[in-house]
Design a protein around this motif. Structure first.
Motif, PDB file in Angstrom:
ATOM      1  N   PRO A 214      22.894  30.192  -9.261  1.00 41.58           N
ATOM      2  CA  PRO A 214      21.637  30.307  -8.514  1.00 41.58           C
ATOM      3  C   PRO A 214      20.538  29.508  -9.203  1.00 41.58           C
TER       4      PRO A 214
ATOM      5  N   ARG B 138      15.132  32.678  -4.780  1.00 44.23           N
ATOM      6  CA  ARG B 138      15.539  32.574  -3.371  1.00 44.23           C
ATOM      7  C   ARG B 138      17.057  32.411  -3.264  1.00 44.23           C
ATOM      8  N   THR B 139      17.622  31.520  -4.059  1.00 41.83           N
ATOM      9  CA  THR B 139      19.067  31.303  -4.023  1.00 41.83           C
ATOM     10  C   THR B 139      19.815  32.564  -4.435  1.00 41.83           C
TER      11      THR B 139
ATOM     12  N   GLN C  93      19.914  34.765  -1.487  1.00 45.02           N
ATOM     13  CA  GLN C  93      20.836  34.213  -0.497  1.00 45.02           C
ATOM     14  C   GLN C  93      22.283  34.481  -0.894  1.00 45.02           C
ATOM     15  N   GLN C  94      22.582  34.418  -2.179  1.00 46.21           N
ATOM     16  CA  GLN C  94      23.920  34.772  -2.645  1.00 46.21           C
ATOM     17  C   GLN C  94      24.221  36.240  -2.324  1.00 46.21           C
TER      18      GLN C  94
ATOM     19  N   SER D 263      21.704  25.393 -12.668  1.00 50.23           N
ATOM     20  CA  SER D 263      22.228  24.446 -11.678  1.00 50.23           C
ATOM     21  C   SER D 263      23.694  24.170 -11.970  1.00 50.23           C
TER      22      SER D 263
END
Length: 476
Positions: free
Chosen positions: A248, A252-253, A256-257, A463
């Motif tokens: 992540p 936000r990511t 979403q996960q 990342s």
């Protein structure tokens, strides 16, 4: 999503820039004052030692004037009106003043909480007598309303039902504090319904009366308070279902996960109760979805994510879901590992509860907790080494079910944002919470950014490709 489309953040409480953190900084300042005062007192004591020095006393015979002048200077610097001793007393007084101010603020906070609990409990006690007193009028109004409703066509009835639901949702969005106070009166209401039952006493709240937590505990006991569970690995999920094998990059990511894990049972009805564990370097993120069965009384004996679990969590009890998550993590080989727990709704409740449970933390080092749309105030404290971010969307009724605001602790940051509408159910969706998380990513608030930086430093945000994502199913 552009910055202009982000929902507004209405408030941020707790965290490194919160009220409680400010108290701690003030107390740390008082400690520095006291340390400085102690140093001054020690230095003042050197004056007497200097004047008693044998060589200095012998020199007084040779130069009485110089000796007298030195004596005056030393005594003035140590015990004089502007000397170290007086300064030490002044600094010590400043330290006492700072401590007194912090104590007064904390006493005021405690008094405010106590008064709110008393008022809400009294409100709960009044609801039943008020309803009974107005029962004839309610029946008359209800009869008239039904008579009118029955004259409408099916389409008009549907439109009226939608209008009533929208009006209620809009009221909740505009005045969430009303719902919170009503829920916080749950203990008083149950006491009125079941006087002298004994299961609510002694109360565990800040007042000598039953609280909403006591009421939830009673409801879970009435439902059997089952904590039996079963854990099975899920190895045959359809392609593209569940969390992706990517680290992540931001909050936000991360949400979403969680949403991808949350959607597993929608894609595969046989996978209800699924959780997922993602390896990130030598650490792990556990994604924990929320309630599957919303029936007040559970409809079957299989769902671990049901209302019985909700009652148990608000009541501070163990649950089948929590026990199953612990077993799944052990099965995945996470004993002794650093972990982050990320949960939606009931998943956030159980994440916060587990992070505060010594029988859980003896197996795992919970460094971070992230919750979305979860009532978590029933967990009063998290260990100092655990940091939490709690997201709450205005108009979402679920975070209000604890009946009070989250603790304003330095290691817990509560972010309230507004992407709500009159759609009560829709406001609870993880799409809104992903947008709220994006607003947090873009925020310059110190508490938020300190938590994000800590997550990055700890290796949970970054990342590139992650390690494997494994899935487990928790049932009763």
């Amino acid at each position: 999503m552009s910055t202009g489309q982000l929902p507004p953040i209405e408030s941020v409480s707790g965290g490194s820039h919160g009220v409680e953190a400010g108290y701690e900084q003030m107390l740390a300042l008082a400690e520095r004052y006291e340390s400085q005062a102690a140093d001054f007192v020690e230095m003042a004591g050197l004056g007497a030692k200097v004047m008693a020095n044998g060589d200095l006393l012998e020199s007084a015979i040779l130069s009485p004037g110089s000796f007298a002048d030195a004596e005056v200077q030393v005594l003035d610097a140590t015990t004089g009106t502007d000397g170290l001793t007086v300064r030490a007393i002044g600094i010590e007084a400043d330290a006492l003043g700072v401590r007194a101010v912090v104590a007064a603020f904390k006493a005021s906070d405690a008094l405010s909480k106590h008064a709110t609990e008393m008022i809400d409990n009294a409100l709960g006690r009044m609801l039943l007598p008020a309803a009974l007193a107005s029962l004839p009028a309610l029946l008359l109004a209800g009869g008239a309303g039904y008579a009118y409703y029955s004259t409408l066509s099916p389409a008009e009835q549907q439109a009226l039902e939608k209008q009533l639901a929208d009006d209620l949702g809009q009221l909740l969005h505009d005045h969430p504090e009303l719902a919170q106070h009503l829920i916080n009166g749950g203990g008083g209401l149950i006491q009125t319904l079941l006087p002298g039952i004994g299961l609510l006493d002694p109360a565990d709240g800040p007042i000598d009366q039953a609280t909403t937590n006591d009421a939830a505990r009673l409801l879970s006991l009435l439902l059997g308070n089952s904590t039996d569970y079963q854990v099975n690995p899920l190895s045959d999920l359809p392609p593209g279902v569940g969390a992706e094998s990517e680290v992540p990059g931001d909050l936000r990511t991360l949400i979403q996960q969680l949403d991808r894990t949350n959607q597993i049972d929608a894609r595969d009805p046989n996978a209800q109760g699924a959780i997922q564990i993602q390896q990130v370097g030598d650490k792990y993120i556990v994604y924990i979805p929320g309630t599957d069965d919303m029936s007040p009384i559970p409809q079957d004996g299989e769902h671990a994510r049901d209302m019985e679990t909700n009652y148990q969590l608000i009541g501070g009890l163990d649950s089948a879901y929590g026990n199953g998550i612990k077993q799944a993590m052990l099965d995945a080989g996470l004993e002794g590992k650093d972990v982050m727990l990320v949960g939606h709704s009931q998943g956030g409740m159980v994440s916060t509860s587990l992070a505060a449970d010594p029988s859980f933390t003896q197996h795992f080092n919970v460094e971070h907790v992230v919750t979305a749309g979860s009532p978590t105030a029933q967990v009063p404290h998290l260990p100092d080494g655990t940091h939490a971010i709690h997201f709450e969307n205005r108009g979402d009724a679920v975070p209000l079910l604890d009946g009070e605001d989250n603790p304003d602790d330095p290691n817990r940051t509560t972010i309230k944002f507004d992407e709500g509408s009159s759609d009560i159910g829709g406001n609870h969706g993880l799409d809104h919470y992903a947008n709220g998380a994006a607003a947090a990513d873009a925020s310059s608030n110190g508490s938020i950014q300190d938590e994000i930086d800590r997550m990055r430093d700890d290796g949970y945000l970054g990342s590139g490709a992650s390690g494997p994502v494994v899935s487990y199913q928790v049932t009763r």
